[in-house]
Design a protein around this motif. Structure first.
Motif, PDB file in Angstrom:
ATOM      1  N   ASP A   1       0.837  -1.207   0.000  1.00 20.64           N
ATOM      2  CA  ASP A   1       0.000   0.000   0.000  1.00 20.64           C
ATOM      3  C   ASP A   1       0.866   1.249   0.000  1.00 20.64           C
ATOM      4  OD1 ASP A   1      -2.260  -1.600   0.025  1.00 20.64           O
ATOM      5  OD2 ASP A   1      -2.588  -1.394   2.196  1.00 20.64           O
ATOM      6  N   ARG A   2       1.939   1.239   0.778  1.00 23.69           N
ATOM      7  CA  ARG A   2       2.837   2.405   0.837  1.00 23.69           C
ATOM      8  C   ARG A   2       3.538   2.602  -0.512  1.00 23.69           C
ATOM      9  NH1 ARG A   2       5.518   6.254   4.269  1.00 23.69           N
ATOM     10  NH2 ARG A   2       6.635   7.458   2.715  1.00 23.69           N
ATOM     11  N   ALA A   3       3.994   1.515  -1.121  1.00 22.79           N
ATOM     12  CA  ALA A   3       4.673   1.620  -2.416  1.00 22.79           C
ATOM     13  C   ALA A   3       3.717   2.163  -3.479  1.00 22.79           C
ATOM     14  CB  ALA A   3       5.238   0.270  -2.840  1.00 22.79           C
ATOM     15  N   ASP A   4       2.470   1.728  -3.455  1.00 25.31           N
ATOM     16  CA  ASP A   4       1.476   2.291  -4.377  1.00 25.31           C
ATOM     17  C   ASP A   4       1.327   3.782  -4.146  1.00 25.31           C
ATOM     18  OD1 ASP A   4       0.572   0.250  -6.115  1.00 25.31           O
ATOM     19  OD2 ASP A   4      -0.770  -0.560  -4.584  1.00 25.31           O
ATOM     20  N   ALA A   5       1.221   4.183  -2.890  1.00 28.01           N
ATOM     21  CA  ALA A   5       1.067   5.605  -2.554  1.00 28.01           C
ATOM     22  C   ALA A   5       2.290   6.414  -2.972  1.00 28.01           C
ATOM     23  CB  ALA A   5       0.814   5.777  -1.055  1.00 28.01           C
ATOM     24  N   ASP A   6       3.470   5.769  -2.973  1.00 24.60           N
ATOM     25  CA  ASP A   6       4.710   6.439  -3.365  1.00 24.60           C
ATOM     26  C   ASP A   6       4.926   6.423  -4.878  1.00 24.60           C
ATOM     27  OD1 ASP A   6       5.278   6.982  -0.723  1.00 24.60           O
ATOM     28  OD2 ASP A   6       6.771   5.386  -0.503  1.00 24.60           O
ATOM     29  N   GLY A   7       3.976   5.901  -5.645  1.00 22.44           N
ATOM     30  CA  GLY A   7       4.112   5.874  -7.100  1.00 22.44           C
ATOM     31  C   GLY A   7       5.094   4.834  -7.599  1.00 22.44           C
ATOM     32  N   LEU A   8       5.217   3.714  -6.874  1.00 23.51           N
ATOM     33  CA  LEU A   8       6.125   2.638  -7.257  1.00 23.51           C
ATOM     34  C   LEU A   8       5.326   1.338  -7.431  1.00 23.51           C
ATOM     35  CD1 LEU A   8       8.963   3.548  -4.756  1.00 23.51           C
ATOM     36  CD2 LEU A   8       9.067   3.790  -7.252  1.00 23.51           C
ATOM     37  N   PRO A   9       4.537   1.270  -8.516  1.00 19.98           N
ATOM     38  CA  PRO A   9       3.652   0.115  -8.679  1.00 19.98           C
ATOM     39  C   PRO A   9       4.388  -1.216  -8.832  1.00 19.98           C
ATOM     40  CG  PRO A   9       3.677   1.449 -10.669  1.00 19.98           C
ATOM     41  CD  PRO A   9       4.410   2.225  -9.608  1.00 19.98           C
ATOM     42  N   GLY A  10       5.582  -1.208  -9.397  1.00 14.80           N
ATOM     43  CA  GLY A  10       6.351  -2.451  -9.517  1.00 14.80           C
ATOM     44  C   GLY A  10       6.770  -2.980  -8.158  1.00 14.80           C
ATOM     45  N   VAL A  11       7.187  -2.086  -7.283  1.00 15.06           N
ATOM     46  CA  VAL A  11       7.562  -2.484  -5.922  1.00 15.06           C
ATOM     47  C   VAL A  11       6.319  -2.959  -5.170  1.00 15.06           C
ATOM     48  CG1 VAL A  11       8.538  -1.729  -3.721  1.00 15.06           C
ATOM     49  CG2 VAL A  11       9.551  -0.931  -5.862  1.00 15.06           C
ATOM     50  N   ALA A  12       5.208  -2.258  -5.367  1.00 18.63           N
ATOM     51  CA  ALA A  12       3.964  -2.678  -4.719  1.00 18.63           C
ATOM     52  C   ALA A  12       3.589  -4.092  -5.146  1.00 18.63           C
ATOM     53  CB  ALA A  12       2.846  -1.695  -5.053  1.00 18.63           C
ATOM     54  N   SER A  13       3.729  -4.389  -6.428  1.00 19.22           N
ATOM     55  CA  SER A  13       3.431  -5.737  -6.921  1.00 19.22           C
ATOM     56  C   SER A  13       4.372  -6.765  -6.306  1.00 19.22           C
ATOM     57  CB  SER A  13       3.535  -5.793  -8.442  1.00 19.22           C
ATOM     58  OG  SER A  13       2.531  -5.000  -9.027  1.00 19.22           O
ATOM     59  N   LEU A  14       5.646  -6.404  -6.173  1.00 23.32           N
ATOM     60  CA  LEU A  14       6.608  -7.306  -5.534  1.00 23.32           C
ATOM     61  C   LEU A  14       6.185  -7.594  -4.104  1.00 23.32           C
ATOM     62  CD1 LEU A  14       9.190  -8.918  -5.184  1.00 23.32           C
ATOM     63  CD2 LEU A  14      10.417  -6.739  -4.854  1.00 23.32           C
ATOM     64  N   PHE A  15       5.823  -6.568  -3.346  1.00 23.28           N
ATOM     65  CA  PHE A  15       5.382  -6.789  -1.971  1.00 23.28           C
ATOM     66  C   PHE A  15       4.126  -7.669  -1.929  1.00 23.28           C
ATOM     67  CE2 PHE A  15       7.757  -2.861  -0.417  1.00 23.28           C
ATOM     68  CZ  PHE A  15       8.628  -3.578   0.404  1.00 23.28           C
ATOM     69  N   ARG A  16       3.187  -7.453  -2.853  1.00 20.84           N
ATOM     70  CA  ARG A  16       1.985  -8.280  -2.873  1.00 20.84           C
ATOM     71  C   ARG A  16       2.320  -9.732  -3.217  1.00 20.84           C
ATOM     72  NH1 ARG A  16      -0.449  -3.392  -4.389  1.00 20.84           N
ATOM     73  NH2 ARG A  16       0.087  -3.595  -6.581  1.00 20.84           N
ATOM     74  N   ALA A  17       3.229  -9.914  -4.160  1.00 22.89           N
ATOM     75  CA  ALA A  17       3.638 -11.275  -4.529  1.00 22.89           C
ATOM     76  C   ALA A  17       4.330 -11.969  -3.360  1.00 22.89           C
ATOM     77  CB  ALA A  17       4.551 -11.236  -5.752  1.00 22.89           C
ATOM     78  N   ALA A  18       5.218 -11.259  -2.700  1.00 26.60           N
ATOM     79  CA  ALA A  18       5.907 -11.840  -1.544  1.00 26.60           C
ATOM     80  C   ALA A  18       4.908 -12.129  -0.421  1.00 26.60           C
ATOM     81  CB  ALA A  18       7.012 -10.916  -1.060  1.00 26.60           C
ATOM     82  N   ALA A  19       3.944 -11.236  -0.221  1.00 30.10           N
ATOM     83  CA  ALA A  19       2.909 -11.472   0.796  1.00 30.10           C
ATOM     84  C   ALA A  19       2.140 -12.749   0.477  1.00 30.10           C
ATOM     85  CB  ALA A  19       1.963 -10.280   0.876  1.00 30.10           C
ATOM     86  N   ARG A  20       1.808 -12.943  -0.796  1.00 30.49           N
ATOM     87  CA  ARG A  20       1.099 -14.163  -1.191  1.00 30.49           C
ATOM     88  C   ARG A  20       1.959 -15.389  -0.941  1.00 30.49           C
ATOM     89  NH1 ARG A  20      -2.116 -17.860  -0.969  1.00 30.49           N
ATOM     90  NH2 ARG A  20      -2.745 -18.969  -2.847  1.00 30.49           N
ATOM     91  N   ALA A  21       3.250 -15.306  -1.249  1.00 31.76           N
ATOM     92  CA  ALA A  21       4.151 -16.431  -1.005  1.00 31.76           C
ATOM     93  C   ALA A  21       4.241 -16.745   0.488  1.00 31.76           C
ATOM     94  CB  ALA A  21       5.536 -16.130  -1.581  1.00 31.76           C
ATOM     95  N   GLU A  22       4.315 -15.708   1.319  1.00 32.82           N
ATOM     96  CA  GLU A  22       4.385 -15.921   2.769  1.00 32.82           C
ATOM     97  C   GLU A  22       3.100 -16.578   3.266  1.00 32.82           C
ATOM     98  OE1 GLU A  22       7.254 -15.705   3.452  1.00 32.82           O
ATOM     99  OE2 GLU A  22       8.187 -13.890   2.727  1.00 32.82           O
ATOM    100  N   GLU A  23       1.982 -16.212   2.662  1.00 31.69           N
ATOM    101  CA  GLU A  23       0.707 -16.837   3.010  1.00 31.69           C
ATOM    102  C   GLU A  23       0.734 -18.328   2.656  1.00 31.69           C
ATOM    103  OE1 GLU A  23      -3.895 -15.544   2.405  1.00 31.69           O
ATOM    104  OE2 GLU A  23      -2.617 -15.424   0.632  1.00 31.69           O
ATOM    105  N   ILE A  24       1.314 -18.660   1.530  1.00 33.02           N
ATOM    106  CA  ILE A  24       1.449 -20.066   1.112  1.00 33.02           C
ATOM    107  C   ILE A  24       2.356 -20.815   2.075  1.00 33.02           C
ATOM    108  CG2 ILE A  24       2.406 -21.566  -0.706  1.00 33.02           C
ATOM    109  CD1 ILE A  24       1.382 -19.317  -2.703  1.00 33.02           C
ATOM    110  N   HIS A  25       3.475 -20.195   2.474  1.00 27.78           N
ATOM    111  CA  HIS A  25       4.371 -20.844   3.446  1.00 27.78           C
ATOM    112  C   HIS A  25       3.643 -21.093   4.758  1.00 27.78           C
ATOM    113  CE1 HIS A  25       7.821 -18.570   1.258  1.00 27.78           C
ATOM    114  NE2 HIS A  25       7.369 -19.588   0.554  1.00 27.78           N
ATOM    115  N   ALA A  26       2.893 -20.092   5.219  1.00 27.19           N
ATOM    116  CA  ALA A  26       2.143 -20.237   6.473  1.00 27.19           C
ATOM    117  C   ALA A  26       1.141 -21.391   6.359  1.00 27.19           C
ATOM    118  CB  ALA A  26       1.435 -18.930   6.816  1.00 27.19           C
TER     119      ALA A  26
END
Length: 193
Positions: free
Chosen positions: A36-61
């Protein structure tokens, strides 16, 4: 119906799995907020990376929780308070967290699981460890791009990341026919934007 009790020989394994579960649950929550912060900072690629990593962490959990339940344990984790900083600071924090898991957490847990020939724990730890390595590489790349002011790189434009729904392996682009860690078909990877 009562939940089965943890066998004495599995108590330490369940304790380690719960610690790994808690780490993954907390990273999932942090990375979603960092996106959310990366989106607000105008860094959509970084935001997507954080979302992808969040999804991966959810899978690990999810994978850790399944093994905990198989051993008769209770799969619960607490989300601890955290602060959202600038996107660059969040990337560095995430990179440090991934390195801690790569260098200490998962190698320690893998060694213990191997000493008890606990194949289910070994598998979930190995998958998480290898995915964390992909996250660390991607975070390091993003940090370098932002620190060096390289634009327009993938960090400043919309970008989809591939996440294996079985093990959480994460990539910027399609790499093969199957996941290099769990052999899941690449066609069934999730694309996270």
């Amino acid at each position: 119906m009562l939940a089965p009790a943890v066998a004495v020989e599995d108590e330490f394994a369940v304790k380690n799995l719960v610690a790994a579960l808690e780490s993954e649950v907390n990273e999932h929550a942090q990375y979603k907020a960092f996106a959310d912060r990366a989106d607000a900072d105008g860094l959509p690629g970084v935001a997507s990376l954080f979302r992808a990593a969040a999804r991966a962490e959810e899978i690990h959990a999810r994978n850790h929780a399944r093994v905990i339940r198989q051993m008769g344990g209770e799969a619960q984790a607490e989300v601890h308070p955290f602060h959202v900083r600038t996107t660059l600071e969040n990337l560095k924090l995430a990179l440090g967290s991934e390195r801690r898991e790569i260098d200490r957490l998962y190698p320690t847990f893998l060694k213990e699981a191997a000493s008890h020939l606990d194949t289910s724990a070994i598998r979930t730890y190995h998958w998480a460890l290898e995915a964390e390595k992909t996250h660390a590489r991607l975070y390091a790349d993003a940090v370098a791009l932002l620190e060096n002011g390289v634009a327009p790189g993938w960090t400043t434009s919309a970008h989809g990341f591939y996440v294996c729904a079985v093990c959480g392996y994460t990539a910027k682009r399609r790499e093969a026919e199957n996941c290099p860690e769990c052999n899941f078909s690449w066609e069934r990877f999730e694309v996270i934007h």
